[in-house]
Design an enzyme around this catalytic site. Sequence first.
Site, mmCIF file in Angstrom:
data_model
loop_
_atom_site.group_PDB
_atom_site.id
_atom_site.type_symbol
_atom_site.label_atom_id
_atom_site.label_comp_id
_atom_site.label_asym_id
_atom_site.label_seq_id
_atom_site.Cartn_x
_atom_site.Cartn_y
_atom_site.Cartn_z
ATOM 1 N N HIS A 32 63.661 -1.943 29.599
ATOM 2 C CA HIS A 32 63.783 -3.314 30.131
ATOM 3 C C HIS A 32 64.727 -3.398 31.331
ATOM 4 C CE1 HIS A 32 61.299 -5.473 27.181
ATOM 5 N NE2 HIS A 32 61.662 -4.495 26.372
ATOM 6 N N THR A 33 65.079 -2.257 31.873
ATOM 7 C CA THR A 33 65.931 -2.253 33.074
ATOM 8 C C THR A 33 65.080 -2.325 34.350
ATOM 9 O OG1 THR A 33 65.899 0.132 32.777
ATOM 10 C CG2 THR A 33 67.922 -1.013 32.139
ATOM 11 N N ASP A 34 63.801 -1.940 34.243
ATOM 12 C CA ASP A 34 63.011 -1.823 35.494
ATOM 13 C C ASP A 34 62.891 -3.156 36.227
ATOM 14 O OD1 ASP A 34 61.130 -2.792 33.634
ATOM 15 O OD2 ASP A 34 59.510 -1.447 34.270
ATOM 16 N N GLY A 120 52.648 1.932 23.206
ATOM 17 C CA GLY A 120 53.810 1.964 24.102
ATOM 18 C C GLY A 120 53.806 3.184 25.005
ATOM 19 N N SER A 122 51.715 3.307 27.565
ATOM 20 C CA SER A 122 51.208 2.774 28.826
ATOM 21 C C SER A 122 49.788 3.193 29.164
ATOM 22 C CB SER A 122 52.121 3.178 29.982
ATOM 23 O OG SER A 122 53.302 2.513 29.826
ATOM 24 N N SER A 123 48.906 2.992 28.199
ATOM 25 C CA SER A 123 47.502 3.293 28.483
ATOM 26 C C SER A 123 46.979 2.357 29.573
ATOM 27 C CB SER A 123 46.656 3.165 27.221
ATOM 28 O OG SER A 123 46.822 1.896 26.651
ATOM 29 N N ASP A 168 56.053 2.072 34.364
ATOM 30 C CA ASP A 168 54.861 2.761 33.867
ATOM 31 C C ASP A 168 54.036 3.382 34.998
ATOM 32 O OD1 ASP A 168 55.770 1.549 31.575
ATOM 33 O OD2 ASP A 168 54.327 -0.093 31.673
HETATM 34 C C1 GLA Z 1 56.696 -2.185 29.263
HETATM 35 C C2 GLA Z 1 56.569 -2.571 30.733
HETATM 36 C C3 GLA Z 1 57.540 -1.759 31.597
HETATM 37 C C4 GLA Z 1 58.964 -1.835 31.049
HETATM 38 C C5 GLA Z 1 58.980 -1.531 29.548
HETATM 39 C C6 GLA Z 1 60.337 -1.737 28.928
HETATM 40 O O1 GLA Z 1 56.274 -0.870 29.074
HETATM 41 O O2 GLA Z 1 55.250 -2.353 31.165
HETATM 42 O O3 GLA Z 1 57.486 -2.225 32.919
HETATM 43 O O4 GLA Z 1 59.550 -3.072 31.320
HETATM 44 O O5 GLA Z 1 58.046 -2.336 28.843
HETATM 45 O O6 GLA Z 1 61.241 -0.816 29.418
#
Ligand code: GLA
Length: 381
Positions: A32-34, A120, A122-123, A168
């Site tokens: 959640h830092t992005d 989680g 990122s598909s 991602d």
């Molecule tokens: C999801 C979002 C990312 C990022 C993460 C948490 O994967 O797609 O951009 O914010 O949550 O780190």
Amino acid sequence: MEDVKVQIRSFLHKGEIDFYRAPGRINLIGEHTDYNGGLVLPGAIDRYMYFGFAMNNSGRITFHAMDLKESVSIPLGGYNKVEEEWANYLIGNLNVLSSKGYVFTGFECAFTSDIPVGAGMSSSSALECAFLVGVNDVFNLHLSNWDIVHNSHQSNHKFMGVRGGILDQFASIFSSPDELLMLNCDSHEFKKIDADFGDYSLLLINTNVKHNHVSSGYNDRVAECQSALNSIRQQNPDVSTLSDIWNIEDLDNIDFESTTVKNRAVFIANENRRVIELALALELGDYQRCGELLYQGHEGLSMRYEVSCPELDFLVQLLKDAPHVLGSRMMGGGFGGCTINLIHKNKVDAVRNHALIMYEQKFDIKPDFYQVRLSGGAGSF
Ligand code: GLA
């Protein structure tokens, strides 16, 4: 790989086919830092979204989701939302590209994947990145890697309504085998970190739950962080992102909207520090320290950022109590999905069996396990 090509071919009309793939990702730390201009430490994994592209003169664009056995066909220029959510990830990117003046001719594409959906990993970003890498190549668009990352990011914001960051897409495009990337999401500078875990290896455990407030919960966090930043800027206009704050003491005199909002800001400051510390620990081969930081990260995500859930908390606690595990935490956006775990190489099976029994006993759900290897970013295959 040949098998995948044969399968893809069977979905497309005869003729020349170009093949592209993009990987899913892990994120070792920096959650959640992005979208707060902070630090992340992701890497691509050896699971991919595979695409085949075939050009035609149909005046239409047709997408085949092979695993779902669904197809969607749209007229050229008709880049609007459709009922099928998966297709919107692709149409959204065409929408953004066409708003920048890019023009397409008729084509057909088919895709299949071994990235678990909703875990989680990122598909959905892999879907977008593989598609964009393909479109870029077959239409000679001359998009740079960063153009692809930004296009997908814009599509998520404007078309999909998810206010995510660039973690991602960045990982899916820029990764190299056996390395993690420490990225500053504000300056876009990044550094490659050798990710040899010595006698330890990474195991992902999928809770196989996805609580239904995933996207609303995510957007709420984005809004809370924005509120925190607004309050900080009232006292210190020089601050441009929440990640400019390194000392949590600096947050003590700020008049936040609520304690919850302050907690979000405290988490981000601590999480950015953990990214730097963990990258350093990795470089020093101090895996014990890496593990401690994973546990600390989870505690922050669960208590201060409140994006965990009982299933994730249970797995992390279970592994904390088990021998031969150095660290564990939830990975990705939260509210379900996977934990990422650092486990002694020789004990992975034992830990897996233990988690399988205990998790199923508690929730009556079978977890899935993935031992992942760090791979390279998107390209043709
Ligand atoms: C999801 C979002 C990312 C990022 C993460 C948490 O994967 O797609 O951009 O914010 O949550 O780190």
